[in-house]
Design an enzyme around this catalytic site. Sequence first.
Site, PDB file in Angstrom:
ATOM      1  N   ASP A  64       5.712  -7.640  18.535  1.00 55.80           N
ATOM      2  CA  ASP A  64       7.072  -8.187  18.461  1.00 55.80           C
ATOM      3  C   ASP A  64       7.692  -7.975  17.080  1.00 55.80           C
ATOM      4  O   ASP A  64       8.899  -8.105  16.913  1.00 55.80           O
ATOM      5  CB  ASP A  64       7.044  -9.702  18.747  1.00 55.80           C
ATOM      6  N   LYS A  91       8.472  -7.263  31.214  1.00 53.10           N
ATOM      7  CA  LYS A  91       7.588  -6.638  30.215  1.00 53.10           C
ATOM      8  C   LYS A  91       6.334  -6.099  30.905  1.00 53.10           C
ATOM      9  O   LYS A  91       5.879  -4.989  30.621  1.00 53.10           O
ATOM     10  CB  LYS A  91       7.244  -7.646  29.108  1.00 53.10           C
ATOM     11  N   GLN A 119       5.638 -15.265  24.296  1.00 57.90           N
ATOM     12  CA  GLN A 119       7.055 -15.358  24.649  1.00 57.90           C
ATOM     13  C   GLN A 119       7.659 -16.611  24.013  1.00 57.90           C
ATOM     14  O   GLN A 119       7.116 -17.709  24.116  1.00 57.90           O
ATOM     15  CB  GLN A 119       7.206 -15.382  26.180  1.00 57.90           C
TER      16      GLN A 119
HETATM   17  N1  GUN Z   1      12.281 -14.573  23.347  1.00 54.15           N
HETATM   18  C1  GUN Z   1      13.481 -13.969  23.331  1.00 54.15           C
HETATM   19  N2  GUN Z   1      13.350 -12.682  22.899  1.00 54.15           N
HETATM   20  C2  GUN Z   1      12.034 -12.496  22.639  1.00 54.15           C
HETATM   21  C3  GUN Z   1      11.292 -11.382  22.179  1.00 54.15           C
HETATM   22  O1  GUN Z   1      11.804 -10.295  21.897  1.00 54.15           O
HETATM   23  N3  GUN Z   1       9.948 -11.587  22.055  1.00 54.15           N
HETATM   24  C4  GUN Z   1       9.354 -12.769  22.349  1.00 54.15           C
HETATM   25  N4  GUN Z   1       8.036 -12.867  22.178  1.00 54.15           N
HETATM   26  N5  GUN Z   1      10.032 -13.821  22.773  1.00 54.15           N
HETATM   27  C5  GUN Z   1      11.363 -13.679  22.919  1.00 54.15           C
END
Ligand code: GUN
Length: 278
Positions: A116, A49, A93
Site C-alpha cells: 500500500d 483486489k 484494508q
Molecule cells: N481504504 C481506502 N483506500 C485504501 C487503500 O488504498 N488501501 C487500504 N489498505 N485501505 C484503503
Amino acid sequence: MPQIIDGKAISTAIKDELKKEVAENNIKATLAVIQVGNDPASTVYVGNKKKACEYIGIGSRSYELPEETTEAELLKLIDDLNRDDGINGILVQLPVPDHIDEHKIIERISPQKDVDGFSPESVGNLCIGREGFVSCTPAGIIELLKRSGISIEGRECVVIGRSNIVGKPMALLLLANNGTVTVCHSRTVNLKEICKRADILIAAVGRPRMINRDYVKEGAVVIDVGIHRMDNGKLCGDVDYDDVSDIVSAITPVPGGVGPMTIAMLMYNCVKAARQVK
Ligand code: GUN
C-alpha cells in the site's frame, strides 16, 4: 469536447502488462488481504483486489476478521505474515475499527511487504526521492497523466486534500515529476482563486460535486479522486462533471477514471514486491 481520460482502459492495459510479466518470468507473488469488521464498502474493495490478483496470476490469502478483533491479535497476524516467505505483500484494508490504532498497524507491516506504500519508511523514501512502494491512488494518477500524453513538468498543479493516502503522496509525486505544486485543504483561504491557477487540478476533497467551473481554469486537466453514491443511486465524484466539461482540456470520469487505477497500481506493487525477493 474534452479528452476523457479512460481509467478503465488504462488500468486494463497495466494489468495485462503485469499478467504477461508474471507468466513470462514465472513470478510467484502472493498478497495477504486483511479486513477487520464488515464495512460494506471495504468488502467491495477487498473483493475487487482479490479478483485483480486472480486475473494477473497472483495468489491471494484472505483474512476476514471480526469487528471485535483486538489490536494485539491483528499485530500478531501481521508479525506472522511478515515472517511468512510465502507472502510478498500485506494489505490491511482501512479504516480499521476505532479501538485499533491505524498507525501502529501500518508501522508493523514489513517495509518489504508494504504494497500500500503507507508505512513511514515508504512515505519517507517517496519524500526524499528514493525507490520504494508508492501509495496506489496517487501513483495511478501519475500513470493516467503519463499514458494520456499529459506532461507535468513545469506546470501548475493544485491538489485539493491533504490525506496520507492521497493528498500528501500526490503532492510529492507531482513534485518528483517537476510540477509546481500547491496543496489546498479545508482551511485554505481563496480556494477558488488558487484552483483557478491550476494547469492540473487534482480533486480529493471528499464532497460530492463541489468543484464546479468557478474552480477551474479554461483548458485545465481535471482529475477527480472522489466517489460518492447519490440519492438516485448513481455515482458521482468531487467534481461537477457536467458543469466543467466544456471548459477543461481533459478530465477523468466517475466511475471509470481514478478508481480502477488504484487496484492496477496495487497489482504493480505486488509484482514489484515479488521481483525484489526473486
Ligand atoms: N481504504 C481506502 N483506500 C485504501 C487503500 O488504498 N488501501 C487500504 N489498505 N485501505 C484503503
